[in-house]
Enzyme design. Structure first.
Site, PDB file in Angstrom:
ATOM      1  N   SER A  61       0.806  -1.221   0.000  1.00  0.00           N
ATOM      2  CA  SER A  61       0.000   0.000   0.000  1.00  0.00           C
ATOM      3  C   SER A  61       0.841   1.275   0.000  1.00  0.00           C
ATOM      4  CB  SER A  61      -0.907   0.022   1.226  1.00  0.00           C
ATOM      5  OG  SER A  61      -1.631  -1.169   1.332  1.00  0.00           O
TER       6      SER A  61
HETATM    7  N1  SAH Z   1      -0.588  -5.280   3.726  1.00  0.00           N
HETATM    8  C1  SAH Z   1       0.225  -5.655   2.587  1.00  0.00           C
HETATM    9  C2  SAH Z   1      -0.412  -5.364   1.257  1.00  0.00           C
HETATM   10  C3  SAH Z   1      -1.635  -6.162   1.038  1.00  0.00           C
HETATM   11  S1  SAH Z   1      -2.086  -6.477  -0.631  1.00  0.00           S
HETATM   12  C4  SAH Z   1       1.615  -5.047   2.678  1.00  0.00           C
HETATM   13  O1  SAH Z   1       1.920  -4.335   3.642  1.00  0.00           O
HETATM   14  O2  SAH Z   1       2.415  -5.316   1.786  1.00  0.00           O
HETATM   15  C5  SAH Z   1      -3.483  -7.467  -0.252  1.00  0.00           C
HETATM   16  C6  SAH Z   1      -3.150  -8.889   0.104  1.00  0.00           C
HETATM   17  O3  SAH Z   1      -4.353  -9.502   0.556  1.00  0.00           O
HETATM   18  C7  SAH Z   1      -2.677  -9.725  -1.075  1.00  0.00           C
HETATM   19  O4  SAH Z   1      -1.418 -10.247  -0.833  1.00  0.00           O
HETATM   20  C8  SAH Z   1      -3.753 -10.806  -1.196  1.00  0.00           C
HETATM   21  O5  SAH Z   1      -3.239 -12.062  -1.601  1.00  0.00           O
HETATM   22  C9  SAH Z   1      -4.305 -10.857   0.216  1.00  0.00           C
HETATM   23  N2  SAH Z   1      -5.639 -11.439   0.386  1.00  0.00           N
HETATM   24  C10 SAH Z   1      -6.699 -11.433  -0.454  1.00  0.00           C
HETATM   25  N3  SAH Z   1      -7.734 -12.081   0.099  1.00  0.00           N
HETATM   26  C11 SAH Z   1      -7.348 -12.488   1.337  1.00  0.00           C
HETATM   27  C12 SAH Z   1      -7.979 -13.209   2.413  1.00  0.00           C
HETATM   28  N4  SAH Z   1      -9.241 -13.640   2.323  1.00  0.00           N
HETATM   29  N5  SAH Z   1      -7.254 -13.447   3.542  1.00  0.00           N
HETATM   30  C13 SAH Z   1      -5.974 -13.019   3.645  1.00  0.00           C
HETATM   31  N6  SAH Z   1      -5.327 -12.358   2.656  1.00  0.00           N
HETATM   32  C14 SAH Z   1      -6.007 -12.090   1.529  1.00  0.00           C
END
Ligand code: SAH
Length: 214
Positions: A61
């Protein structure tokens, strides 16, 4: 860190300090080397205020959004925090400096492994990264004082409301796959109070109780 990167880093935090008042949050963010959480190819952009690709179609993000969401969670140093969407592990690292314990779930196994390894090697030892199970979040470890969802849900997932402690806070992007509103939920007495923190754009939250049901 190169001089260029160092300058960009200073510029980024000077900018964030104009918009985010929570010094404790900004201080934690400043202690986490974002350049280690982004792929080699975009490392020179680590301290620009933009999201960056981290592989598998996912993104780390934008720092402003990280600051805004972290601030909204009002994390105390005795709190237990749940993050959904470990991704690179950057947000989890920041949360770990503010809370007693952080549990972060991720549905892509390679990211669970990479982020877990990186967080351990950097000494963030109060963070646990887990592969997402059949339910959103982690009902078996609930309740949590704070829950941060870093992927976008079509609606407010009921299963997550059930994982909030009394007085707990939840921050989650809710909306379409193109654009969402950042929603903050606080659990009070027998109910929940809801406020909107502005608009944002996240990758979709997948799985039961999220986009898989739509
Ligand atoms: N917080 C992260 C960025 C998140 S991007 C950072 O600091 O880098 C969003 C992430 O959510 C992705 O990696 C995706 O695979 C994950 N995601 C999507 N659905 C999800 C779920 N149901 N449970 C956990 N993770 C999930």
């Amino acid at each position: 860190m190169s001089t260029e990167m160092d300058k960009a880093r200073k510029r980024l935090f000077d900018g964030l300090r104009k918009e985010i008042a929570a010094e404790r949050v900004l201080d934690a963010m400043e202690r986490v080397p974002r350049e280690l959480f982004v792929p080699e190819a975009s490392r020179h952009l680590s301290y620009e205020d933009i999201p960056l690709p981290i592989g598998e179609g996912q993104t780390i993000s934008q720092p402003y959004i990280v600051a805004l969401m972290t601030d909204a969670l009002e994390i105390g140093d005795e709190d237990t925090v749940l993050e959904l969407g470990t991704g690179s592990g950057y947000q989890a690292a920041i949360l770990s400096l503010l809370a007693r314990k952080v549990l972060s779930t991720e549905r892509i196994a390679s990211l669970v492994e990479e982020a877990g390894r990186l967080l351990t090697s950097l000494g963030y030892d109060n963070v646990e990264v887990r592969l997402d199970g059949s339910e959103l979040g982690c009902p078996e470890e609930a309740p949590f004082d704070a829950i941060m969802v870093t992927a976008a849900a079509p609606t407010l997932p009921r299963v997550l409301l059930g994982q909030m402690a009394q007085g707990g806070r939840l921050v989650i992007p809710v909306g379409s796959q193109q654009e969402q509103g950042l929603v903050k939920v606080t659990r009070i007495d027998d109910g929940y109070s809801i406020s909107n923190l502005g608009s944002c754009r996240f990758v979709p939250l997948l799985g039961r109780g999220a986009w898989d049901d739509f």
